[in-house]
Design a protein around this motif. Structure first.
Motif, mmCIF file in Angstrom:
data_model
loop_
_atom_site.group_PDB
_atom_site.id
_atom_site.type_symbol
_atom_site.label_atom_id
_atom_site.label_comp_id
_atom_site.label_asym_id
_atom_site.label_seq_id
_atom_site.Cartn_x
_atom_site.Cartn_y
_atom_site.Cartn_z
ATOM 1 N N ALA A 94 0.842 -1.199 0.000
ATOM 2 C CA ALA A 94 0.000 0.000 0.000
ATOM 3 C C ALA A 94 0.874 1.245 0.000
ATOM 4 O O ALA A 94 1.894 1.302 0.693
ATOM 5 C CB ALA A 94 -0.915 0.003 1.221
ATOM 6 N N MET A 95 0.419 2.220 -0.767
ATOM 7 C CA MET A 95 1.155 3.472 -0.898
ATOM 8 C C MET A 95 0.282 4.574 -0.328
ATOM 9 O O MET A 95 -0.807 4.834 -0.839
ATOM 10 C CB MET A 95 1.383 3.668 -2.391
ATOM 11 C CG MET A 95 2.528 4.530 -2.703
ATOM 12 S SD MET A 95 1.922 6.166 -2.894
ATOM 13 C CE MET A 95 3.122 6.716 -4.021
ATOM 14 N N LEU A 109 4.170 2.066 2.301
ATOM 15 C CA LEU A 109 5.023 3.225 2.044
ATOM 16 C C LEU A 109 4.239 4.465 2.453
ATOM 17 O O LEU A 109 3.141 4.704 1.951
ATOM 18 C CB LEU A 109 5.366 3.291 0.552
ATOM 19 C CG LEU A 109 5.983 4.587 0.016
ATOM 20 C CD1 LEU A 109 7.282 4.924 0.726
ATOM 21 C CD2 LEU A 109 6.215 4.467 -1.489
ATOM 22 N N LEU A 110 4.790 5.224 3.402
ATOM 23 C CA LEU A 110 4.143 6.463 3.843
ATOM 24 C C LEU A 110 4.880 7.615 3.169
ATOM 25 O O LEU A 110 6.083 7.790 3.370
ATOM 26 C CB LEU A 110 4.226 6.566 5.366
ATOM 27 C CG LEU A 110 3.221 7.477 6.054
ATOM 28 C CD1 LEU A 110 1.792 7.041 5.792
ATOM 29 C CD2 LEU A 110 3.484 7.521 7.552
ATOM 30 N N ASP A 111 4.133 8.385 2.364
ATOM 31 C CA ASP A 111 4.811 9.325 1.470
ATOM 32 C C ASP A 111 4.624 10.783 1.885
ATOM 33 O O ASP A 111 3.792 11.092 2.731
ATOM 34 C CB ASP A 111 4.307 9.112 0.037
ATOM 35 C CG ASP A 111 5.412 9.367 -0.979
ATOM 36 O OD1 ASP A 111 6.410 10.031 -0.630
ATOM 37 O OD2 ASP A 111 5.283 8.894 -2.117
ATOM 38 N N HIS A 112 5.390 11.646 1.239
ATOM 39 C CA HIS A 112 5.396 13.099 1.487
ATOM 40 C C HIS A 112 5.764 13.403 2.944
ATOM 41 O O HIS A 112 5.179 14.282 3.572
ATOM 42 C CB HIS A 112 4.034 13.754 1.196
ATOM 43 C CG HIS A 112 3.403 13.359 -0.099
ATOM 44 N ND1 HIS A 112 4.095 13.313 -1.285
ATOM 45 C CD2 HIS A 112 2.128 12.990 -0.403
ATOM 46 C CE1 HIS A 112 3.261 12.938 -2.256
ATOM 47 N NE2 HIS A 112 2.081 12.718 -1.745
ATOM 48 N N LEU A 113 6.720 12.672 3.472
ATOM 49 C CA LEU A 113 7.135 12.932 4.863
ATOM 50 C C LEU A 113 8.043 14.151 4.902
ATOM 51 O O LEU A 113 8.555 14.600 3.875
ATOM 52 C CB LEU A 113 7.860 11.702 5.424
ATOM 53 C CG LEU A 113 6.985 10.447 5.550
ATOM 54 C CD1 LEU A 113 7.838 9.250 5.978
ATOM 55 C CD2 LEU A 113 5.850 10.677 6.544
ATOM 56 N N ASN A 114 8.245 14.665 6.118
ATOM 57 C CA ASN A 114 9.168 15.790 6.302
ATOM 58 C C ASN A 114 9.845 15.668 7.672
ATOM 59 O O ASN A 114 9.710 14.640 8.343
ATOM 60 C CB ASN A 114 8.432 17.132 6.127
ATOM 61 C CG ASN A 114 7.295 17.300 7.147
ATOM 62 O OD1 ASN A 114 7.309 16.687 8.209
ATOM 63 N ND2 ASN A 114 6.332 18.134 6.809
ATOM 64 N N GLU A 115 10.547 16.710 8.069
ATOM 65 C CA GLU A 115 11.324 16.674 9.325
ATOM 66 C C GLU A 115 10.437 16.337 10.519
ATOM 67 O O GLU A 115 10.870 15.704 11.471
ATOM 68 C CB GLU A 115 11.995 18.042 9.565
ATOM 69 C CG GLU A 115 13.131 18.383 8.615
ATOM 70 C CD GLU A 115 12.666 19.022 7.295
ATOM 71 O OE1 GLU A 115 11.431 19.056 7.036
ATOM 72 O OE2 GLU A 115 13.521 19.470 6.527
ATOM 73 N N GLY A 125 7.810 1.321 11.505
ATOM 74 C CA GLY A 125 8.352 0.260 10.657
ATOM 75 C C GLY A 125 7.884 0.294 9.212
ATOM 76 O O GLY A 125 8.082 -0.659 8.461
ATOM 77 N N VAL A 126 7.240 1.415 8.804
ATOM 78 C CA VAL A 126 6.843 1.530 7.396
ATOM 79 C C VAL A 126 8.000 2.131 6.598
ATOM 80 O O VAL A 126 8.957 2.645 7.161
ATOM 81 C CB VAL A 126 5.583 2.421 7.232
ATOM 82 C CG1 VAL A 126 4.404 1.819 7.979
ATOM 83 C CG2 VAL A 126 5.860 3.850 7.702
ATOM 84 N N TRP A 127 7.902 2.039 5.272
ATOM 85 C CA TRP A 127 8.893 2.685 4.406
ATOM 86 C C TRP A 127 8.610 4.172 4.379
ATOM 87 O O TRP A 127 7.436 4.585 4.377
ATOM 88 C CB TRP A 127 8.830 2.109 2.995
ATOM 89 C CG TRP A 127 9.287 0.676 2.925
ATOM 90 C CD1 TRP A 127 8.643 -0.411 3.442
ATOM 91 C CD2 TRP A 127 10.479 0.186 2.316
ATOM 92 N NE1 TRP A 127 9.360 -1.550 3.178
ATOM 93 C CE2 TRP A 127 10.497 -1.217 2.480
ATOM 94 C CE3 TRP A 127 11.536 0.789 1.622
ATOM 95 C CZ2 TRP A 127 11.521 -2.026 1.994
ATOM 96 C CZ3 TRP A 127 12.555 -0.019 1.127
ATOM 97 C CH2 TRP A 127 12.554 -1.405 1.324
ATOM 98 N N ALA A 128 9.684 4.973 4.323
ATOM 99 C CA ALA A 128 9.533 6.427 4.400
ATOM 100 C C ALA A 128 9.779 7.047 3.025
ATOM 101 O O ALA A 128 10.869 6.927 2.475
ATOM 102 C CB ALA A 128 10.521 6.993 5.417
ATOM 103 N N GLY A 129 8.749 7.716 2.497
ATOM 104 C CA GLY A 129 8.864 8.367 1.192
ATOM 105 C C GLY A 129 8.975 9.871 1.332
ATOM 106 O O GLY A 129 8.308 10.471 2.188
#
Lengths: 184, 282
Positions: free
Chosen positions: B133-134, B164-170, B180-184
């Motif tokens: 899942a994205m 995948l968890l997307d549009h992450l920032n600081e 434990g998810v993938w960081a996008g």
């Protein structure tokens, strides 16, 4: 031409098992055929997934074939187009050819001009051949090309050659050869 | 350098972009289904869009030697429009396709009850179809949106390693790492994340399970910001293996969990001979 029975025989027990699940399961099995049967050559110009898809289509109605095509990705659409001449559906699937010929995907346009294009009217067929020349699709892919090429197609090709010449651009050699044949 | 852009909306881009991407070393891309600038008003406009993501767009990409895969979903913003909701029933047709490597973009836009429902339903579709899942994190109220997304992921029972968890920032990266998810990270000209800020995050958190994308779309964006991030990494002292991990091996590893990622054509080139990522090598 290869028959559905030959493809079914070459595919072995797995296709019998899939057919045994009934027509309602075709919508689910069809897209998965690549993963389930693989893409290796099977027999006489057919890969295993193409063959499986053709046999699966033989289990459903023309309406369901149209539905499978409508929701198909490119590989599925190509498999439907390839299977059409083997299926007992008469000219019912001509709208699928027309759909493929409206695209700009050279693979779909090429596939639309296989043996099933015998059901395509002469006017649409001429436009399709000219579209091949325009897109750079080799004319050897066109079923019964020299047999069906009439004077009107000759005139269209001549006009296209004139346009290309005026623009300082070349005509594909196979189109020139067809033109020469029409003018001989 | 080989680049895999794991999130880019090529439908909105020109052939000039494909050309520049190919020249920059982009060999593979994933195009997630998302909203367009203009809201849709019914399921038919979604299915035509999905057809494009599994038909026309891969064909366009292939003309530039780029391998194109897609993710399919009802996006969170349009999940709020009851006229669009029936598309949920059509998703299984598309999630069965060879070129579909995840369910996405799902997640939150405004964190409404409708979004809750559609997000959960689509995580369940990911489980049913054995797909990763994205998940898009919202641009407004981002920290709370990220936490709430992680809660929904946890509740769904999907393995966090397949998310995948997307549009992450600081502000949001730590929560994603902890879960434990993938960081996008979407690298944008002015807004979401810049190459230099990305380098700082990589220094702090390391390159494991980190994906960098351009998320280039119909807004002001740049499909070469993946390359710019790679250059910024090298300038900051990361080595080529780190760059290859973040910009190629990580996205390959994440999307390979679908069992449908096919890089046969693009990995056959002499540059990468004997270095097939599908074997898990480096």
């Amino acid at each position: 031409m290869t028959t559905l029975d030959e493809l079914r025989g070459a595919l072995g027990p797995r296709i019998e098992e899939d057919l045994g699940r009934g027509p309602a399961s075709v919508a689910g099995l069809f897209p998965a055929a690549g993963r389930r049967y693989g893409h290796s050559p099977l027999t006489d110009g057919w890969t295993a997934d193409e063959a499986a898809r053709a046999v699966l289509l033989s289990a459903v109605s023309p309406d369901e074939i149209a539905e499978v095509y409508r929701y198909g990705d490119t590989a599925e659409k190509l498999a439907v187009l390839k299977a059409l001449p083997l299926l007992p559906i008469g000219a019912e699937a001509v709208p699928l050819l027309e759909d493929a010929l409206r695209t700009n995907d050279t693979r779909l346009v090429t596939a639309a001009l296989g043996p099933y294009s015998d059901h395509l009217g002469q006017e649409a067929w001429r436009q399709a051949v000219l579209k091949c020349v325009f897109m750079g699709v080799p004319l050897k892919a066109v079923h019964r090309l020299t047999e069906r090429a009439d004077d009107e197609l000759g005139a269209m090709l001549r006009a296209f050659a004139h346009e290309r010449h005026a623009a300082g651009r070349d005509m594909p050699p196979d189109a020139l050869a067809l033109l020469a044949l029409k003018e001989a | 350098m080989r680049i895999f852009d794991p999130h880019i909306h090529m439908t909105s881009r020109t052939t000039d972009d494909y050309q520049r991407m190919a020249e920059a070393g982009v060999k593979a891309i994933v195009e997630p289904a998302f909203w367009l600038g203009q809201p849709r008003t019914g399921p038919g406009s979604f299915t035509d869009y999905f057809d494009s993501l599994i038909g026309w767009e891969p064909f366009r990409a292939s003309q530039f030697g780029i391998k194109h895969h897609a993710t399919i979903a009802l996006n969170p913003k349009e999940a709020n429009d009851p006229r669009c909701r029936p598309v949920l029933d059509l998703l299984p047709r598309y999630l069965a396709k060879d070129g579909v490597v995840a369910v996405g973009e799902i997640g939150y836009d405004s964190m409404t009850p409708a979004e809750d429902e559609v997000f959960a339903a689509q995580l369940s579709l990911a489980l049913d179809h054995d797909l990763p899942a994205m998940v898009h994190t919202p641009h407004r109220d981002k920290a709370r949106g990220t936490q709430r997304s992680l809660d929904v992921v946890k509740e769904s029972g999907i393995d966090p390693g397949r998310v995948l968890l997307d549009h992450l920032n600081e502000v949001t990266v730590a929560a994603a790492r902890d879960a434990g998810v993938w960081a996008g990270f979407s690298i944008y000209p002015d807004t979401k994340m810049s190459p230099d800020r990305m380098v700082t995050i990589l220094r702090e958190y390391g390159p494991e399970r980190v994906l960098v994308n351009s998320a280039a779309d119909w807004g002001k964006s740049d499909p070469l910001l993946t390359l710019r991030t790679a250059e910024a990494m090298l300038a900051a002292g990361f080595d080529e293996d780190d760059v290859d991990r973040v910009l190629w091996r990580n996205p390959v590893e994440f999307y390979s969990q679908s069992g449908r990622l096919d890089l046969t054509d693009v990995e056959a080139g002499p540059t990468f001979a004997g270095n097939s990522i599908l074997r898990g090598g480096s």
